[in-house]
Structures are given as structure tokens and as C-alpha cells.
Design an enzyme around this catalytic site. Sequence first.
Site, PDB file in Angstrom:
ATOM      1  N   ASP A  16      48.445  25.333  83.016  1.00 56.02           N
ATOM      2  CA  ASP A  16      48.198  24.125  82.113  1.00 56.02           C
ATOM      3  C   ASP A  16      47.454  24.710  80.654  1.00 56.02           C
ATOM      4  OD1 ASP A  16      47.984  21.617  81.121  1.00 56.02           O
ATOM      5  OD2 ASP A  16      46.450  20.946  82.636  1.00 56.02           O
ATOM      6  N   ASN A  64      57.362  15.595  82.177  1.00 63.79           N
ATOM      7  CA  ASN A  64      57.469  16.401  80.845  1.00 63.79           C
ATOM      8  C   ASN A  64      58.630  15.844  80.090  1.00 63.79           C
ATOM      9  OD1 ASN A  64      56.199  19.580  82.327  1.00 63.79           O
ATOM     10  ND2 ASN A  64      54.904  17.897  81.166  1.00 63.79           N
TER      11      ASN A  64
HETATM   12  C1  FPP Z   1      51.387  23.669  79.988  1.00 60.60           C
HETATM   13  O1  FPP Z   1      50.866  23.429  78.961  1.00 60.60           O
HETATM   14  C2  FPP Z   1      53.040  23.698  79.863  1.00 60.60           C
HETATM   15  C3  FPP Z   1      53.995  23.216  80.254  1.00 60.60           C
HETATM   16  C4  FPP Z   1      53.497  21.852  81.289  1.00 60.60           C
HETATM   17  C5  FPP Z   1      55.395  23.427  79.929  1.00 60.60           C
HETATM   18  C6  FPP Z   1      55.486  25.038  79.670  1.00 60.60           C
HETATM   19  C7  FPP Z   1      55.716  26.029  80.640  1.00 60.60           C
HETATM   20  C8  FPP Z   1      56.121  27.378  80.176  1.00 60.60           C
HETATM   21  C9  FPP Z   1      56.305  27.447  78.771  1.00 60.60           C
HETATM   22  C10 FPP Z   1      55.954  28.522  81.103  1.00 60.60           C
HETATM   23  C11 FPP Z   1      57.433  28.583  82.048  1.00 60.60           C
HETATM   24  C12 FPP Z   1      57.947  29.651  81.941  1.00 60.60           C
HETATM   25  C13 FPP Z   1      58.801  30.300  82.807  1.00 60.60           C
HETATM   26  C14 FPP Z   1      59.292  31.632  82.714  1.00 60.60           C
HETATM   27  C15 FPP Z   1      59.058  29.571  84.200  1.00 60.60           C
HETATM   28  P1  FPP Z   1      50.523  21.993  78.435  1.00 60.60           P
HETATM   29  O2  FPP Z   1      51.770  21.976  77.370  1.00 60.60           O
HETATM   30  O3  FPP Z   1      50.517  20.730  79.096  1.00 60.60           O
HETATM   31  O4  FPP Z   1      49.228  22.353  77.661  1.00 60.60           O
HETATM   32  P2  FPP Z   1      48.333  21.007  77.102  1.00 60.60           P
HETATM   33  O5  FPP Z   1      47.855  20.172  78.366  1.00 60.60           O
HETATM   34  O6  FPP Z   1      47.226  21.707  76.527  1.00 60.60           O
HETATM   35  O7  FPP Z   1      48.707  20.151  76.102  1.00 60.60           O
END
Ligand code: FPP
Length: 236
Positions: A16, A64
Site C-alpha cells: 500500500d 480496485n
Molecule cells: C497500492 O498503492 C497499490 C495497488 C493496490 C495496486 C498496484 C500494485 C502494484 C503495482 C504491484 C503489483 C506488482 C506485481 C508484479 C504483481 P495505492 O495505489 O493503494 O496507494 P495509495 O493508498 O497511496 O493511493
Amino acid sequence: MEQERAVPRHVAIILDGNGRWARKRGLPRTAGHREGCRVVEQTVEDAARLGIEYLTVYAFSTENWKRSAEEVGALMQLFRFYAKRLLEVAKRNGAKIRMIGERSAFAPDLIEAIGRLEEETKDNTGIVFTFAVNYGGRDEITRAVRKIAQKVSAGELSPEEITEQTIEASLDTAGIPAPDLLIRTSGEQRLSNFLLWQAAYTELYFTDKYWPDFSKEELERAIEAYRGRERRYGGV
Ligand code: FPP
């Protein structure tokens, strides 16, 4: 009594803070996701070297999809790119790769790439790296219940025969032991629908670090905290 292990057997991570990491630097959210993917790749290598047998990360939740079309599109592009890169990582580490979650929602080429990743790494004997995409614990349990109900209605199973093992074997994580340690980055202290069934006895570790700032040292700190608790409470 089980002998104390130097490292937990199964570490699960809710990554996160990609968005906040990017904002702090005046960058678009997608830059945070790109960096986040790089850190996932590094963490697979670090975990393998530390002797962790199973690493499971929450990459994309059923929630998401509610993000902007632009962000979801960018994430899908990143998954495409990393499906190829992960094959290289798996070759280097002898890792076996699995996906949990409902994959039918993805574009056909991505479904195929994920299938190829699993197929080509299925005989590897190193760390089992599982990524959860389009995953939600409640959705996973619902799908498991449906599978079991189908068996009951087909006369293959009676309701009395349903045990915890029946449910476990019907989850996406069938064959993977429950996580010993679950880490969540960026200061949030929630499970957010991750491994709801499996995390019943899991030790939880929270760090304020944003996911792109996660490192081997941070992983070692989490393991150290886990070991301290094992010593004090015996893991019950
Ligand atoms: C978390 O930060 C990110 C996500 C929930 C989605 C993205 C995940 C990745 C890019 C890594 C996965 C990689 C692989 C290779 C399996 P957020 O966007 O929720 O951050 P925030 O809470 O600060 O907005």
C-alpha cells in the site's frame, strides 16, 4: 512443539502507498505503481534468499476496479510487462508462480500470460510466489462455497462431510499453508479483504513506509518482530 524457525514459512504482504509515494514526489500515481512493481520483484528475490518458502502479495483487489479508467489501464499494462519479467525472476530463483483471484475479468492476452507463468514455473521447487489480482477474500470464499454446493447438489458430497479442510481445499490458495506473518505498508491497519479465511492466526505487522520504499531491511525488521512474538506467545 515445533522448533523455532529462523524465518516465517509464509509471508503475505498488503502493498500500500504507491499513490502517496508518487504524490510526495510530485509524480503521477502510475509512477508509484511502476516503482511498486520493481520493489515486488526485488522482494521476491530477497524473500527467496532469506529462506521464506511462500510469499503472497496483494496486487489488485476486487475494489480496485473503481479507480479511474486511466489508472486501471496503466496497472493492466504493468501486469502485462511484469508477467514477462516475472518469468525471468522465476528462472533466476527457481520460483513457482501462482495467481489467486478471479482472472476471467482480465483481457484474454493477460489471462494467457498468467497461465503461461504458472505453467512454465509449476515444477520449480524454490519459493512459491503468489500474487493476488482481482482478489477479494469474500469473493474467494463465495466462489469456494459455490464449488462445494455444486458437489453437494451433484450428490458427490453430503453436507455432514463438509469440514474446514473441504473449504480450505476449495479456496484459491489450496495447497498453500496459512500465512505466518502478514505485513501491511503505509500506516493503514486493516485487512482490506485479504486472505480472510487464511489469516485467522496470522501475526500482523504494520509499517509506515510506503510500498515503494520497502526494502530487505524492512522485511528483516518484520521477521525480527515476528520472531520476538513467537518467543513470547508461542504462536497461538
Ligand atoms: C497500492 O498503492 C497499490 C495497488 C493496490 C495496486 C498496484 C500494485 C502494484 C503495482 C504491484 C503489483 C506488482 C506485481 C508484479 C504483481 P495505492 O495505489 O493503494 O496507494 P495509495 O493508498 O497511496 O493511493
